[in-house]
Design an enzyme around this catalytic site. Structure first.
Site, PDB file in Angstrom:
ATOM      1  N   LYS A  86     -24.294 -22.329  -8.672  1.00  0.00           N
ATOM      2  CA  LYS A  86     -23.907 -22.188 -10.400  1.00  0.00           C
ATOM      3  C   LYS A  86     -23.122 -20.508 -10.317  1.00  0.00           C
ATOM      4  O   LYS A  86     -23.340 -19.668  -9.727  1.00  0.00           O
ATOM      5  CB  LYS A  86     -25.321 -21.644 -11.075  1.00  0.00           C
ATOM      6  N   THR A 106     -28.091 -26.871 -10.470  1.00  0.00           N
ATOM      7  CA  THR A 106     -27.620 -26.130 -10.325  1.00  0.00           C
ATOM      8  C   THR A 106     -28.460 -24.975 -11.436  1.00  0.00           C
ATOM      9  O   THR A 106     -28.323 -23.471 -11.810  1.00  0.00           O
ATOM     10  CB  THR A 106     -26.153 -25.460 -10.857  1.00  0.00           C
ATOM     11  N   ARG A 166       7.264  10.468  -9.345  1.00  0.00           N
ATOM     12  CA  ARG A 166       6.764   9.634 -11.010  1.00  0.00           C
ATOM     13  C   ARG A 166       5.121   9.933 -11.475  1.00  0.00           C
ATOM     14  O   ARG A 166       4.539   9.706 -10.589  1.00  0.00           O
ATOM     15  CB  ARG A 166       6.876   8.691 -10.215  1.00  0.00           C
ATOM     16  N   GLN A 221       1.479   1.663  -1.281  1.00  0.00           N
ATOM     17  CA  GLN A 221       0.907   0.883   0.505  1.00  0.00           C
ATOM     18  C   GLN A 221       0.400   2.469   0.935  1.00  0.00           C
ATOM     19  O   GLN A 221      -0.742   2.163   1.306  1.00  0.00           O
ATOM     20  CB  GLN A 221       2.366   0.670   1.258  1.00  0.00           C
ATOM     21  N   HIS A 235       3.638   0.042 -14.218  1.00  0.00           N
ATOM     22  CA  HIS A 235       4.675   0.648 -14.103  1.00  0.00           C
ATOM     23  C   HIS A 235       4.805   1.138 -15.754  1.00  0.00           C
ATOM     24  O   HIS A 235       4.689   0.475 -16.581  1.00  0.00           O
ATOM     25  CB  HIS A 235       5.677  -0.200 -13.917  1.00  0.00           C
TER      26      HIS A 235
END
Length: 272
Positions: free
Chosen positions: A11, A56, A167, A210, A238
């Site tokens: 479920k 379920t 940035r 990263q 971005h």
């Protein structure tokens, strides 16, 4: 000749909320619970025999029944209680419980604010040979306006991205971590992991998404001995510089165009 491959039944999206009534103050929990069982149900597929298929609907009702006395701050513990219960049902060999908790921020003793997209997650997998516990964070949106760069990347005839020494870095943290053993207080540990991730996101200089993620994951492993690995998915959301000079203006480099898609999609694990 055909044969039945891996299968399970369960479920999904059982939504349950609970008021934790205390003296002069209430707590509040809201969860979405997914249950998946593995068991001896081959005959249900091959012969239409449902003798081994726990309904379920019963799974859903079990979540609500267990919530009254067993649902507290320890989300992983609630998942384990459910998984252990389902393993006692005849023919069930494994139980996989996923939980997602909506974050409600306390405003008063009895009032809460729930505007954040952030959710706490947990997953418990039990069978005769193993207990596996995961915790996590979904939808934690973060942004910093400096202390991130991206340069030194390969370029070819289709590259248009300029190098950047400074940035905006924006992402939504989606992270899972696996416990080698459960800490005594899973809620305090979850908060500790969250604080460590946020501290390193906002305080560290990073050379890429990263690099940022690696520092966050390494810090989590250093902070919590019971965590054996951390999985991340960090979309690079971005904010593209908008060129105002083409309008005859002095472009001060402070106006950007946010984009929702396409987006960079960074996925990785940090393991002990």
């Amino acid at each position: 000749m055909s044969r039945l491959g891996d299968n399970s039944w369960g479920k999904t999206a059982v939504r349950v909320s609970k008021v934790h009534r205390g003296e002069g103050e209430h707590g509040f929990s809201e969860l979405a619970v997914n249950v998946q069982l593995v068991g001896d149900v081959e005959n249900a597929f091959l012969r239409g025999d449902n003798a081994g298929v726990l309904p379920t609907d019963t799974m859903r009702n079990t979540v609500y029944a267990f919530a009254q006395d067993r649902l507290g701050e320890d989300v992983e513990g609630f998942g384990r209680e459910l998984a252990a219960h389902f393993l006692t049902r005849e023919g069930v060999r494994a139980a996989d419980i996923e939980l997602q908790e909506k974050r409600w921020e306390r405003v008063t003793s009895y009032g809460f604010l729930g505007s954040s997209t952030e959710k706490r997650t947990a997953r418990v997998i039990l069978d005769s040979d193993r207990e596996e516990f995961w915790a996590g964070i979904d939808g934690l949106a973060v942004l910093k306006t400096t202390n991130s760069a991206f340069r030194g990347f390969p370029k070819d005839e289709y590259t248009t991205l300029p190098e950047a020494d400074d940035r905006i870095l924006a992402t939504t943290i989606n992270a899972r971590w696996r416990y080698s053993s459960l800490p005594p207080d899973t809620t305090a540990t979850w908060r500790r992991v969250r604080d460590v991730m946020l501290g390193h996101f906002f305080e560290d200089w990073s050379a890429s998404v990263q690099h940022q993620g690696w520092m966050m994951g390494e810090a989590v492993l250093d902070a919590v001995a019971e965590i054996s690995e951390v999985e991340f998915r960090l979309p690079n959301q971005h904010h593209i510089a908008f060129d105002l000079a083409r309008f005859g203006m002095d472009d001060e480099g402070v106006v950007f165009q946010p984009t929702s898609e396409p987006f960079g999609d960074i996925r990785f694990r940090v393991v002990r």
